[in-house]
Design a protein around this motif. Structure first.
Motif, PDB file in Angstrom:
ATOM      1  N   TRP A 204       6.741  12.078   7.547  1.00  0.00           N
ATOM      2  CA  TRP A 204       5.743  12.480   6.569  1.00  0.00           C
ATOM      3  C   TRP A 204       5.224  13.880   6.767  1.00  0.00           C
ATOM      4  CZ3 TRP A 204       1.208  12.303   9.632  1.00  0.00           C
ATOM      5  CH2 TRP A 204       1.189  11.361  10.660  1.00  0.00           C
TER       6      TRP A 204
ATOM      7  N   THR B  53       3.706   1.771  -1.471  1.00  0.00           N
ATOM      8  CA  THR B  53       4.199   2.094  -2.812  1.00  0.00           C
ATOM      9  C   THR B  53       3.146   2.785  -3.662  1.00  0.00           C
ATOM     10  OG1 THR B  53       3.541  -0.123  -3.567  1.00  0.00           O
ATOM     11  CG2 THR B  53       5.801   0.157  -2.760  1.00  0.00           C
ATOM     12  N   GLN B  54       1.889   2.596  -3.326  1.00  0.00           N
ATOM     13  CA  GLN B  54       0.808   3.213  -4.082  1.00  0.00           C
ATOM     14  C   GLN B  54       0.410   4.580  -3.529  1.00  0.00           C
ATOM     15  OE1 GLN B  54      -2.326   0.308  -3.954  1.00  0.00           O
ATOM     16  NE2 GLN B  54      -1.180  -1.221  -5.137  1.00  0.00           N
ATOM     17  N   SER B  55       0.550   4.780  -2.231  1.00  0.00           N
ATOM     18  CA  SER B  55       0.128   6.037  -1.613  1.00  0.00           C
ATOM     19  C   SER B  55       0.980   6.315  -0.396  1.00  0.00           C
ATOM     20  CB  SER B  55      -1.357   5.967  -1.217  1.00  0.00           C
ATOM     21  OG  SER B  55      -1.727   7.110  -0.475  1.00  0.00           O
ATOM     22  N   GLY B  56       1.625   7.502  -0.410  1.00  0.00           N
ATOM     23  CA  GLY B  56       2.412   7.891   0.750  1.00  0.00           C
ATOM     24  C   GLY B  56       1.558   8.153   1.973  1.00  0.00           C
ATOM     25  N   GLU B  57       0.359   8.666   1.777  1.00  0.00           N
ATOM     26  CA  GLU B  57      -0.532   8.912   2.910  1.00  0.00           C
ATOM     27  C   GLU B  57      -0.925   7.605   3.585  1.00  0.00           C
ATOM     28  OE1 GLU B  57      -3.855  11.217   1.726  1.00  0.00           O
ATOM     29  OE2 GLU B  57      -2.669  12.822   0.831  1.00  0.00           O
ATOM     30  N   ARG B  58      -1.169   6.555   2.787  1.00  0.00           N
ATOM     31  CA  ARG B  58      -1.551   5.287   3.378  1.00  0.00           C
ATOM     32  C   ARG B  58      -0.404   4.675   4.181  1.00  0.00           C
ATOM     33  NH1 ARG B  58      -5.747   2.081   2.074  1.00  0.00           N
ATOM     34  NH2 ARG B  58      -6.692   4.119   1.680  1.00  0.00           N
ATOM     35  N   LYS B  59       0.827   4.818   3.682  1.00  0.00           N
ATOM     36  CA  LYS B  59       1.977   4.315   4.431  1.00  0.00           C
ATOM     37  C   LYS B  59       2.130   5.045   5.758  1.00  0.00           C
ATOM     38  CE  LYS B  59       6.930   3.434   4.045  1.00  0.00           C
ATOM     39  NZ  LYS B  59       7.189   3.915   5.421  1.00  0.00           N
TER      40      LYS B  59
ATOM     41  N   GLN C  27      -0.233   6.377   7.447  1.00  0.00           N
ATOM     42  CA  GLN C  27      -1.313   5.908   8.317  1.00  0.00           C
ATOM     43  C   GLN C  27      -0.968   4.560   8.929  1.00  0.00           C
ATOM     44  OE1 GLN C  27      -5.048   5.619   6.329  1.00  0.00           O
ATOM     45  NE2 GLN C  27      -6.164   4.946   8.142  1.00  0.00           N
TER      46      GLN C  27
ATOM     47  N   GLU D 280       0.828  -1.207   0.000  1.00  0.00           N
ATOM     48  CA  GLU D 280       0.000   0.000   0.000  1.00  0.00           C
ATOM     49  C   GLU D 280       0.860   1.254   0.000  1.00  0.00           C
ATOM     50  OE1 GLU D 280      -2.530  -0.260   3.345  1.00  0.00           O
ATOM     51  OE2 GLU D 280      -3.932  -1.678   2.426  1.00  0.00           O
TER      52      GLU D 280
ATOM     53  N   ASN E 108       2.592  17.592   3.070  1.00  0.00           N
ATOM     54  CA  ASN E 108       1.245  17.337   2.583  1.00  0.00           C
ATOM     55  C   ASN E 108       0.244  17.938   3.561  1.00  0.00           C
ATOM     56  OD1 ASN E 108      -1.332  15.994   2.177  1.00  0.00           O
ATOM     57  ND2 ASN E 108      -0.233  14.640   0.779  1.00  0.00           N
TER      58      ASN E 108
END
Length: 938
Positions: A302, A271-277, A279, A269, A332
């Motif tokens: 972050w 690798t697809q979204s920095g926000e998700r990492k 979290q 996850e 962000n």
């Protein structure tokens, strides 16, 4: 046993009704399938209606059965039994064997029966899920049905397949199974064997407390206890029991093991979204209770993308030069908002000083840094109403600094918005600081009042950092200039409105102090040389106006006119009274002095205007008489009227200046004698801008004029007392060089560049100051003079000369008790001669003339030095103008000259050689005019 228990339950009639209806539906469906004739096909709709009606009947029967049994004695008994089971088995998980003296043997049997009933129910759910999954045909809905049974049982083998690789669903399934395993162990009496993982705990659980499989479940008829022997229990692998060996093996043993198992899903996850990492990292730290790792490592990664890790003391682990070379990316906004709310929530929720996140905790630095960044983000996005809500959580120093910049940014806004901004701030930040909070003795309470006071102070600050050596290392660099050098006078007036916008006149004392500092700087441009240059320009071509009079007049009088606007219009009428009754009686008295000075200057300017009008009328009358084209009587009457107006204006100007020069009436100032009486000597009464009543408490203490209340140092007559003698006596001027000849050339050709470099002027000015200092100071070696070129200021009321470039002039003298008073006067005199352009001209080889300087800012080691500079600059220019008015009267009087020559009054000490010559010239002109007209008064 399970079938017997179900047959006796209140749900049994409902199940029977559903079973009968379902059987009838299946018979009808079979008959429909076997019928192939056309009549059967025509009855499909009727069959569908029949089935629908049966389903309605089934629902009605089921709800009727439920309603009939809902309040039955049997249902109530079941509810009480279940509640008791929860109370006994879940709330009090103490092992039965350890309850000595609290339960008898019968109670132990009841506890074992309830535990077995729970185990039987969960085994049935797990077995149902296994059978559903093992079916040869598995429709999609069946997978979720099996997962539902698995969730009831806490069996990860049934719930995990439907999670489809989702991190949150998988985490819920794992932790649900782990929780149920701990509860089952507690219900059986084995203890949970579980402690929350944190920074100080080891991963995994103690193997001595590892979960064990449950006993084989038997009917009560087997041995009366529902249990078998240990040998039979071990041999019965497939017998009903919970938990089973397979479920125990599939369930993780710790929260950390679960998160390690889910790490590949989190990385995918990420690798697809920095926000998700971000979290997932935060969830991991919250689950494991690792607050320090969350605050020091996860959140900075972050929120501050370029920061890899932050040390415990708040220092970046990366090299400072690397950070300067590669500026950090913009955070962000969504992650910044999430981090702010997360840290504030933990700060308020965690025990023991908010887990170290509160004011005196080791992690508060990081909370303060993140919240401050979010406050800056709110300011940048113009969400001003939210700024005080979050700024209230900042540390004191950060709160003052950030809010000061916020108010500085909004300085150009209108007065209504400023009042609204301060009103919102007072709802979250105390006006005078929180008196309940603990502070050190030397640390004041921080509130809105302190923030506005610092905002006004910073608006006048010329140098923020002087580039001197830092403690602990030989580091030096270029100076960092503040708003006093980078903003125009209009900015400082806008900042003053913040103090006037706070309700209930709470900051009138600070506003009066700030206003006095502004008026000093504005009026210092009214030097005698600047006034003479303006008068020559005004008298050069009074009819055609080709001399660009309005532009030149605005360039000169901008300081004086701004000062008049500030005192007469911007300040409220009750400010002086409120300031005198609070903490600034000296500033209130000084505002009165400035009002008197501006009135006298206005009277002199009015005479100059009337005299110019008279000269114009005389020229017109002469032209009319020669040409004979107009009515001579009308021109003569106009000339006489202008002549009389000029005479009256000249007399008023002389009276106003003489009145200003008289001694002040005795006023109650800051000082008191030891017996509580105000000093009554003639020196203590003082004169304009030269009185002990102008000195407020902070200035008096810094100069050593007074000690603490109750001490013995009071009433020193304005002379230096017991202050810190190690501090030098210094004055700092920010000025713009004005060359009259160059300015006249620019009036003809605006595109002509200045041929005199600013750096060359700075070098010549420094040499002239050092040369003049040898004559003024007995110890010339103790005098330090520096002159530095500074970039100009554009807009905000700055003149054209200021925009071309400025000079920062600093004069300092080592403080010595023996000659401190003479050093103070020498510094003031040297600074004033530089402003007036009366330094030795030998150092200026280019134009053989010292340039006059337009004052942008003037500051000193104390306010009395600035007032002394004002007296040296403003008294000669005003008295010279009054002497010209007296000479214009034509009566041959010399009151102004006599006043200046009075040795006791000492005004002659304020004059330079050039100004003294100009005064004598004006007096001689008046005498000659009176002798010529025969109107000399005796």
């Amino acid at each position: 046993a399970a079938a017997a228990a179900f047959a006796q339950s209140a749900a049994f009639p409902v199940a029977l009704a559903i079973e009968r209806a379902t059987h009838e539906i299946e018979i009808a469906l079979s008959a429909t399938r076997e019928s192939n004739d056309a009549s059967a096909n025509r009855d499909v709709d009727a069959c569908s209606s029949f089935l629908e009606q049966h389903f309605v009947d089934i629902d009605a029967a089921a709800f009727a059965a439920i309603e009939a049994n809902a309040h039955s004695n049997q249902a109530n008994a079941e509810d009480e039994e279940l509640a008791g089971e929860c109370d006994d088995s879940c709330v009090d998980p103490t092992p039965t064997a350890s309850r000595k003296g609290n339960q008898n043997e019968n109670g132990n049997e009841n506890q074992a029966g309830k535990s077995g009933r729970r185990a039987l129910w969960k085994w049935a759910c797990a077995e149902t899920a296994r059978q559903i999954v093992a079916a040869p045909y598995l429709p999609p809905a069946a997978r979720h049905e099996a997962a539902l049974y698995g969730a009831f049982a806490g069996d990860i083998r049934a719930t995990l397949p439907v999670c489809d690789g989702d991190w949150e669903d998988s985490a819920w399934a794992f932790f649900r199974a782990l929780l149920d395993q701990r509860v089952d162990a507690a219900v059986r009496g084995g203890g949970s064997g579980f402690s929350a993982d944190n920074d100080n705990s080891n991963s995994g659980n103690d193997h001595g407390n590892a979960p064990q499989p449950g006993h084989v479940l038997r009917d009560d008829d087997d041995d009366g206890q529902g249990r078998v022997t240990a040998m039979e229990d071990a041999a019965s692998v497939s017998a009903p029991r919970w938990p089973t060996l397979d479920s125990i093996a599939a369930t993780p043993t710790s929260a950390e093991f679960i998160l390690d198992t889910l790490r590949p899903l989190a990385e995918r996850e990420g690798t697809q979204s920095g926000e998700r990492k971000a979290q997932r990292d935060a969830q991991r730290c919250l689950i494991l209770g690792r607050t320090r790792e969350l605050v020091q490592e996860v959140v900075p990664r972050w929120v501050f993308p370029s920061v890899s890790s932050v040390g415990q003391n708040g220092e970046d682990s990366q090299n400072t030069e690397t950070n300067n070379t590669h500026p950090q990316a913009k955070p962000n906004p969504a992650l910044l908002r999430f981090a702010t709310h997360l840290l504030l929530f933990l700060q308020q929720s965690l025990p023991e000083n908010g887990g170290g996140l509160r004011g005196n905790g080791p992690l508060h630095f990081h909370v303060n840094k993140v919240v401050n960044l979010y406050v800056v983000h709110l300011i940048a996005t113009r969400r001003y109403a939210l700024v005080p809500r979050y700024a209230a959580h900042l540390a004191k120093a950060t709160l003052v600094e950030t809010y000061t910049r916020f108010l500085t940014l909004l300085a150009p806004t209108d007065l209504g918005m400023k009042k609204r901004i301060l009103k919102e701030a007072c709802q979250w930040i105390a006006v005078d600081g929180d008196e309940d909070e603990e502070t050190h003795d030397d640390e004041p309470h921080v509130g809105v009042r302190a923030i506005v006071a610092k905002t006004m102070h910073d608006s006048r600050l010329v140098v923020l950092w002087d580039g001197s050596e830092r403690s602990g290392g030989a580091f030096s660099g270029r100076r960092v200039f503040g708003a006093g050098a980078a903003r125009g006078p209009e900015h400082r007036e806008n900042i003053l409105e913040w103090a006037l916008s706070l309700a209930k006149t709470r900051m009138h004392a600070e506003a009066a102090t700030h206003a006095c500092a502004l008026v000093r700087q504005l009026c210092l441009s009214r030097t005698s040389r600047a006034l003479d240059f303006e008068n020559r320009r005004r008298d050069g071509d009074p009819v055609s106006g080709t001399t660009n009079q309005s532009e030149n007049s605005e360039n000169f009088s901008s300081g004086e006119s701004r000062a008049r606007h500030l005192v007469a219009e911007l300040l409220p009428p009750d400010l002086q009274r409120n300031a005198s009754e609070s903490d600034a009686p000296g500033a209130a008295a000084e505002l009165g002095d400035w009002a008197s000075y501006l009135a006298a200057a206005s009277a002199a300017r009015r005479w100059r205007d009337c005299a110019n009008a008279r000269d114009v009328a005389g020229d017109l009358l002469s032209g009319a008489s020669v040409g004979g084209a107009a009515d001579d009587a009308a021109f003569a009457a106009a000339f006489e009227s202008c002549k009389q107006a000029a005479l009256d204006a000249a007399q008023n100007a002389v009276r106003a200046v003489l009145s200003l020069a008289y001694a002040r009436e005795s006023e109650d100032g800051f000082y008191e004698d030891t017996d509580g009486q105000t000093p009554q000597s003639s020196d203590d009464a003082g004169f304009w801008l030269d009185c002990v009543s102008l000195v407020d408490g902070p200035e008096a203490i810094s100069r050593g004029l007074v000690g603490e209340r109750g001490g013995a140092t009071y009433g020193t007559g304005g002379k230096a007392g017991t202050g810190d003698q190690s501090e030098p006596i210094a004055v700092r001027l920010l000025v713009a060089p004005v060359h009259d000849d160059v300015y006249e050339t620019r009036a003809i050709d605006d595109d002509q560049t200045d041929t005199i470099a600013l750096e060359q002027i700075a070098s010549s000015l420094q040499s002239a100051l050092e040369l003049r200092a040898r004559d003024l100071f007995t110890r010339a070696a103790d005098v330090a003079v520096t002159v530095e070129a500074v970039p100009g200021v554009f807009g905000e009321g700055a003149s054209a000369d200021v925009s071309n470039g400025m000079l920062l002039v600093e004069i300092s003298v080592a403080s010595r008790t023996a000659d401190e008073e003479s050093s103070r006067l020498g510094v003031a005199k040297l600074a004033s001669e530089a402003l007036k352009g009366d330094l030795p001209s030998d150092c200026f080889k280019e134009d053989k003339k010292s340039p006059r300087l337009e004052t942008v800012s003037c500051d000193a080691s104390d306010s009395e030095i600035v007032r002394a500079v004002c007296r040296h600059v403003l008294w000669p220019s005003l008295l010279l103008e009054a002497a010209s008015a007296e000479a214009d009267i034509g009566a041959g009087t010399n009151e102004i000259t006599t006043l200046v020559a009075d040795a006791k009054r000492g005004l002659h000490k304020l004059f330079s050689v050039r100004e003294t010559k100009d005064l004598v010239r004006s007096a001689r002109f008046g005498e000659l005019g009176a002798l010529e007209t025969g109107s000399r008064r005796v």
